[in-house]
Design an enzyme around this catalytic site. Structure first.
Site, PDB file in Angstrom:
ATOM      1  N   LYS A  34      43.493  40.429  33.225  1.00  0.00           N
ATOM      2  CA  LYS A  34      43.830  41.865  33.248  1.00  0.00           C
ATOM      3  C   LYS A  34      45.332  42.075  33.470  1.00  0.00           C
ATOM      4  CE  LYS A  34      44.441  43.666  37.203  1.00  0.00           C
ATOM      5  NZ  LYS A  34      43.479  44.188  38.095  1.00  0.00           N
TER       6      LYS A  34
ATOM      7  N   ASP B 199      28.244  26.341  40.771  1.00  0.00           N
ATOM      8  CA  ASP B 199      28.700  27.553  40.086  1.00  0.00           C
ATOM      9  C   ASP B 199      28.016  27.628  38.732  1.00  0.00           C
ATOM     10  OD1 ASP B 199      30.540  29.890  40.091  1.00  0.00           O
ATOM     11  OD2 ASP B 199      31.273  28.928  38.258  1.00  0.00           O
TER      12      ASP B 199
ATOM     13  N   ARG C 121      32.418  60.851  34.749  1.00  0.00           N
ATOM     14  CA  ARG C 121      31.461  61.837  35.230  1.00  0.00           C
ATOM     15  C   ARG C 121      32.077  62.849  36.179  1.00  0.00           C
ATOM     16  NH1 ARG C 121      25.911  59.155  36.927  1.00  0.00           N
ATOM     17  NH2 ARG C 121      27.344  58.259  38.409  1.00  0.00           N
TER      18      ARG C 121
ATOM     19  N   CYS D  36      37.830  36.512  39.111  1.00  0.00           N
ATOM     20  CA  CYS D  36      39.277  36.787  39.140  1.00  0.00           C
ATOM     21  C   CYS D  36      40.036  36.069  38.033  1.00  0.00           C
ATOM     22  CB  CYS D  36      39.821  36.399  40.515  1.00  0.00           C
ATOM     23  SG  CYS D  36      41.592  36.596  40.662  1.00  0.00           S
TER      24      CYS D  36
ATOM     25  N   HIS E 263      69.209  50.371  48.612  1.00  0.00           N
ATOM     26  CA  HIS E 263      69.608  51.388  47.643  1.00  0.00           C
ATOM     27  C   HIS E 263      70.328  50.752  46.461  1.00  0.00           C
ATOM     28  CE1 HIS E 263      70.716  55.391  46.325  1.00  0.00           C
ATOM     29  NE2 HIS E 263      71.948  54.947  46.137  1.00  0.00           N
TER      30      HIS E 263
ATOM     31  N   GLY F  65      38.880  38.808  35.337  1.00  0.00           N
ATOM     32  CA  GLY F  65      39.301  39.835  36.294  1.00  0.00           C
ATOM     33  C   GLY F  65      40.800  39.899  36.435  1.00  0.00           C
ATOM     34  N   CYS F  66      41.254  39.741  37.679  1.00  0.00           N
ATOM     35  CA  CYS F  66      42.662  39.955  38.055  1.00  0.00           C
ATOM     36  C   CYS F  66      43.664  39.332  37.080  1.00  0.00           C
ATOM     37  CB  CYS F  66      42.957  39.347  39.424  1.00  0.00           C
ATOM     38  SG  CYS F  66      41.586  39.197  40.561  1.00  0.00           S
TER      39      CYS F  66
ATOM     40  N   THR G 107      39.966  39.797  45.506  1.00  0.00           N
ATOM     41  CA  THR G 107      40.112  38.354  45.622  1.00  0.00           C
ATOM     42  C   THR G 107      40.704  37.886  46.957  1.00  0.00           C
ATOM     43  OG1 THR G 107      40.018  37.660  43.345  1.00  0.00           O
ATOM     44  CG2 THR G 107      41.614  36.511  44.690  1.00  0.00           C
TER      45      THR G 107
ATOM     46  N   GLU H 143      62.807  52.482  48.683  1.00  0.00           N
ATOM     47  CA  GLU H 143      63.551  53.110  49.785  1.00  0.00           C
ATOM     48  C   GLU H 143      62.985  54.488  50.147  1.00  0.00           C
ATOM     49  OE1 GLU H 143      67.668  54.424  49.041  1.00  0.00           O
ATOM     50  OE2 GLU H 143      67.266  54.280  46.896  1.00  0.00           O
TER      51      GLU H 143
ATOM     52  N   TYR I 285      38.831  51.714  39.005  1.00  0.00           N
ATOM     53  CA  TYR I 285      40.167  51.152  38.754  1.00  0.00           C
ATOM     54  C   TYR I 285      40.120  50.217  37.553  1.00  0.00           C
ATOM     55  CZ  TYR I 285      39.435  46.425  40.798  1.00  0.00           C
ATOM     56  OH  TYR I 285      39.019  45.140  41.039  1.00  0.00           O
TER      57      TYR I 285
ATOM     58  N   ALA J  83      38.255  50.578  34.871  1.00  0.00           N
ATOM     59  CA  ALA J  83      38.268  51.432  33.677  1.00  0.00           C
ATOM     60  C   ALA J  83      39.685  51.906  33.364  1.00  0.00           C
ATOM     61  CB  ALA J  83      37.356  52.640  33.896  1.00  0.00           C
TER      62      ALA J  83
ATOM     63  N   GLU K 182      42.599  50.684  34.424  1.00  0.00           N
ATOM     64  CA  GLU K 182      43.527  49.595  34.075  1.00  0.00           C
ATOM     65  C   GLU K 182      43.353  49.204  32.604  1.00  0.00           C
ATOM     66  OE1 GLU K 182      44.099  47.260  38.332  1.00  0.00           O
ATOM     67  OE2 GLU K 182      42.546  46.573  36.977  1.00  0.00           O
TER      68      GLU K 182
HETATM   69  P1  FAD Z   1      33.328  35.749  42.118  1.00  0.00           P
HETATM   70  O1  FAD Z   1      34.757  35.450  41.954  1.00  0.00           O
HETATM   71  O2  FAD Z   1      32.725  36.695  41.166  1.00  0.00           O
HETATM   72  O3  FAD Z   1      32.556  34.353  42.047  1.00  0.00           O
HETATM   73  C1  FAD Z   1      31.162  34.251  42.133  1.00  0.00           C
HETATM   74  C2  FAD Z   1      30.715  33.065  41.293  1.00  0.00           C
HETATM   75  O4  FAD Z   1      29.365  32.712  41.643  1.00  0.00           O
HETATM   76  C3  FAD Z   1      30.704  33.380  39.807  1.00  0.00           C
HETATM   77  O5  FAD Z   1      31.266  32.316  39.070  1.00  0.00           O
HETATM   78  C4  FAD Z   1      29.203  33.514  39.492  1.00  0.00           C
HETATM   79  O6  FAD Z   1      28.912  33.273  38.156  1.00  0.00           O
HETATM   80  C5  FAD Z   1      28.632  32.471  40.439  1.00  0.00           C
HETATM   81  N1  FAD Z   1      27.204  32.630  40.717  1.00  0.00           N
HETATM   82  C6  FAD Z   1      26.500  33.777  40.861  1.00  0.00           C
HETATM   83  N2  FAD Z   1      25.213  33.500  41.146  1.00  0.00           N
HETATM   84  C7  FAD Z   1      25.102  32.139  41.175  1.00  0.00           C
HETATM   85  C8  FAD Z   1      24.021  31.235  41.415  1.00  0.00           C
HETATM   86  N3  FAD Z   1      22.791  31.675  41.704  1.00  0.00           N
HETATM   87  N4  FAD Z   1      24.262  29.910  41.345  1.00  0.00           N
HETATM   88  C9  FAD Z   1      25.508  29.433  41.071  1.00  0.00           C
HETATM   89  N5  FAD Z   1      26.569  30.254  40.834  1.00  0.00           N
HETATM   90  C10 FAD Z   1      26.365  31.577  40.903  1.00  0.00           C
HETATM   91  N6  FAD Z   1      40.709  41.684  42.720  1.00  0.00           N
HETATM   92  C11 FAD Z   1      41.992  41.697  43.187  1.00  0.00           C
HETATM   93  O7  FAD Z   1      42.221  41.336  44.341  1.00  0.00           O
HETATM   94  N7  FAD Z   1      43.031  42.106  42.390  1.00  0.00           N
HETATM   95  C12 FAD Z   1      42.846  42.509  41.116  1.00  0.00           C
HETATM   96  O8  FAD Z   1      43.805  42.875  40.436  1.00  0.00           O
HETATM   97  C13 FAD Z   1      41.515  42.487  40.599  1.00  0.00           C
HETATM   98  N8  FAD Z   1      41.278  42.855  39.323  1.00  0.00           N
HETATM   99  C14 FAD Z   1      40.017  42.778  38.818  1.00  0.00           C
HETATM  100  C15 FAD Z   1      39.804  43.140  37.499  1.00  0.00           C
HETATM  101  C16 FAD Z   1      38.543  43.092  36.958  1.00  0.00           C
HETATM  102  C17 FAD Z   1      38.344  43.454  35.500  1.00  0.00           C
HETATM  103  C18 FAD Z   1      37.450  42.666  37.768  1.00  0.00           C
HETATM  104  C19 FAD Z   1      36.061  42.606  37.194  1.00  0.00           C
HETATM  105  C20 FAD Z   1      37.642  42.301  39.092  1.00  0.00           C
HETATM  106  C21 FAD Z   1      38.926  42.358  39.631  1.00  0.00           C
HETATM  107  N9  FAD Z   1      39.174  42.023  40.969  1.00  0.00           N
HETATM  108  C22 FAD Z   1      40.458  42.063  41.451  1.00  0.00           C
HETATM  109  C23 FAD Z   1      38.071  41.676  41.886  1.00  0.00           C
HETATM  110  C24 FAD Z   1      37.967  40.165  42.113  1.00  0.00           C
HETATM  111  O9  FAD Z   1      37.858  39.503  40.874  1.00  0.00           O
HETATM  112  C25 FAD Z   1      36.758  39.869  42.987  1.00  0.00           C
HETATM  113  O10 FAD Z   1      36.875  40.631  44.174  1.00  0.00           O
HETATM  114  C26 FAD Z   1      36.640  38.411  43.371  1.00  0.00           C
HETATM  115  O11 FAD Z   1      36.562  37.597  42.248  1.00  0.00           O
HETATM  116  C27 FAD Z   1      35.392  38.209  44.247  1.00  0.00           C
HETATM  117  O12 FAD Z   1      35.254  36.866  44.577  1.00  0.00           O
HETATM  118  P2  FAD Z   1      33.805  36.291  44.934  1.00  0.00           P
HETATM  119  O13 FAD Z   1      34.036  34.881  45.401  1.00  0.00           O
HETATM  120  O14 FAD Z   1      33.091  37.208  45.826  1.00  0.00           O
HETATM  121  O15 FAD Z   1      32.988  36.299  43.563  1.00  0.00           O
END
Ligand code: FAD
Length: 524
Positions: free
Chosen positions: A99, A74, A255, A91, A498, A95-96, A368, A503, A234, A236, A238
């Site tokens: 937030k 990572d 936009r 997340c 209720h 992210g999640c 996530t 409900e 979403y 933006a 939130e």
């Molecule tokens: P990620 O969790 O992004 O993990 C990918 C990892 O790989 C990162 O650490 C990255 O740096 C690393 N990486 C990338 N390239 C390389 C490389 N070449 N070598 C080594 N490491 C690398 N989802 C929800 O379900 N509920 C929510 O409420 C929610 N809120 C969100 C709010 C915000 C502000 C954001 C931005 C996202 C939110 N999400 C939410 C979305 C959720 O965070 C993502 O869907 C989820 O994290 C995706 O998981 P992933 O494993 O695909 O990627």
């Protein structure tokens, strides 16, 4: 701008000392060795995972528990203003989780008014949120989680590399780490998983050192002040919602549509609610952005050259997959137009031993729980002969705006497109949550429920939408019913709880455009 995460968390000596203290205090029964990398060079793996976010962590641990020899890399590239973070992906770091904590904090602020109306004596001159304290608390949670993930990888015998991974050939991965990524090692793997997620998009015509994104917001050391949020995703909305709730002046510059891809009937009601509660919505784009003084930005909108000064400009204009510089071209992995990875139902890419899950894959919902489920199912299929797949038709999600919005399955627009207008019905209800009896501000507002059914299939539910309080808690249970194929009749047969907002779904009678009235219900 000074940032508290200038150095990757895992690499700071102060943090290392902190971790060893925490590990001595809370995990004293075991010696935890975080210097894994140097001992594990040049190893061969059954399964190598690129990306330690939601999907990658889930897949790696599941595979290791099934007996596979697993490695995981990572690496977080800093944002243009230098923000970076530790293991765990989007997340938990940006992210999640942060937030939702900000959303909760904003809601606490509003509860004072309700307490007073409900008869509590609240002694206050004025209510003000301390941004620095809030961010500090959130970052403590982030650090604890980063550390917890490192420990759990260790406990599950997954070899962790804090390195940037590049695919060299079908079985070889280059891992770069250290100062300016100068140290490189190579590892071999029989199967490779790409779970690299995505990052926020930037605008090509402005100086990106003058703006922030959600990657920076949750560790911002100074209060954001008057904020312009560009975009109407979403994320933006939130951020606009909780910043407004925390007391900042917020404008959303968008936009076309609010919450594109979600049910537009609900989205417009949400926009109305947010506007009524103080968020300004402006239609347009940024034409020009420049420093006004050391800490403020002057934004020129595209219409009429109108100018406005903001303390913070945050871009939330979509996300791009982390598929650049990953070496995908070395093995010929096919990408979509938006540079997302093309993977089939089995999460297999165009290269047979390389799989992809999560946000970086074309056509998957960027959530996530979706990435986690994909990761676990993939490991079970590869190392335990199982045959489970994610059902993408009934995915629930919640937008954590001040009035929360949960959605399961299809929007009205998608349902019309898939089944035809004449074959669907939308059962709807406008209601006033009982809680709003203790709120002057919400007197004119309404919650909204919508159930979309397929008339050609026994009125089977193909979409559920809820705009109201505690939307995530309300919707999760309904997601089980819909996943099991519930019909409108099943909902009708269900006894209501209720008084509640939930409900409304088992009491729905009005059909949008057929038997709709402008009446609205007040729970209780
Ligand atoms: P990620 O969790 O992004 O993990 C990918 C990892 O790989 C990162 O650490 C990255 O740096 C690393 N990486 C990338 N390239 C390389 C490389 N070449 N070598 C080594 N490491 C690398 N989802 C929800 O379900 N509920 C929510 O409420 C929610 N809120 C969100 C709010 C915000 C502000 C954001 C931005 C996202 C939110 N999400 C939410 C979305 C959720 O965070 C993502 O869907 C989820 O994290 C995706 O998981 P992933 O494993 O695909 O990627």
């Amino acid at each position: 701008m000074i940032n508290i995460f200038q150095k990757p968390f895992a690499e700071s000596s102060a943090v290392r000392f902190g971790l060893s203290f925490i590990s001595r205090k809370y995990f004293s029964f075991k010696k935890i060795d975080l210097n894994i990398k140097s001992k594990e060079q040049n190893k061969d793996f059954d399964f190598f995972v690129i990306g330690g976010g939601s999907g990658g962590l889930a897949a790696s641990k599941e595979a290791a528990q099934l007996g596979a020899k697993v490695g995981l890399a990572d690496y977080v590239a800093p944002t243009p203003i230098g923000t970076s973070w530790g293991l765990g992906g989007t997340c938990v770091n940006v992210g999640c989780i942060p937030k939702k904590l900000m959303h909760i904090a904003a809601q606490y602020g509003e509860s004072y008014e309700q307490q007073e109306i409900a008869g509590w004596s609240v002694y206050r001159q004025s209510i003000q949120n301390n941004w620095t304290q809030l961010v500090h608390r959130i970052q403590e949670n982030v650090k604890r989680t980063n550390f917890g993930y490192r420990v759990s990888l260790r406990e599950n015998k997954v070899t962790y590399f804090n390195s940037l991974a590049t695919i060299v050939d079908q079985n070889t991965i280059k891992l770069q780490s250290g100062e300016q990524l100068k140290d490189a090692i190579y590892v071999k793997a029989k199967q490779i998983l790409i779970s690299v997620g995505g990052r926020p998009n930037y605008l090509p015509h402005i100086d990106n050192n003058l703006v922030i994104t959600s990657d920076d917001l949750f560790s911002l050391t100074k209060p954001p002040g008057k904020t312009l949020i560009v975009g109407a995703s979403y994320i933006a909305l939130e951020c606009a919602g909780f910043l407004n709730g925390l007391g900042y002046d917020v404008t959303v510059l968008y936009r076309n549509k609010i919450l594109s891809g979600f049910d537009q009937d609900v989205a417009s009601k949400l926009q109305e609610y947010m506007s009524y509660h103080g968020v300004k919505f402006v239609k347009g784009e940024i034409k020009h952005l420049q420093s006004y003084n050391e800490s403020q930005r002057e934004v020129t909108y595209n219409f009429g050259g109108q100018k406005e000064i903001f303390d913070t400009v945050m871009l939330a204009i979509g996300r791009v997959p982390n598929t650049q510089n990953l070496g995908l071209e070395n093995v010929g992995i096919k990408l979509s137009k938006s540079r997302k990875i093309l993977a089939d139902q089995k999460d297999q890419t165009s290269v047979s031993n390389i799989f992809a899950i999560g946000d970086a894959v074309e056509g998957r919902m960027e959530l996530t729980p979706v990435a986690i489920k994909q990761g676990r199912y993939l490991a079970q299929r590869l190392f335990n002969n199982q045959n489970e797949f994610v059902d993408y038709n009934t995915i629930p999600t919640t937008v954590f705006t001040p009035l929360e919005y949960s959605s399961i399955g299809l929007s009205e627009e998608q349902a019309i497109q898939k089944y035809g207008q004449e074959n669907i019905w939308c059962y709807v209800s406008k209601f006033k949550p009982l809680e709003w009896n203790f709120s002057e501000k919400d007197n004119k507002s309404r919650g909204y429920c919508k159930l979309i059914v397929n008339r050609q299939d026994n009125e089977r539910i193909i979409g559920l939408h809820y705009l109201g309080l505690n939307a995530a808690e309300v919707a999760q249970g309904y997601a089980v019913a819909i996943q099991m194929g519930a019909t409108k009749k099943d909902f009708d047969k269900t006894i209501a709880i209720h008084p509640s907002s939930s409900e409304e779904f088992v009491l729905l009678k009005q059909i949008k455009g057929v038997s709709e009235t402008d009446e609205w219900l007040c729970c209780g």
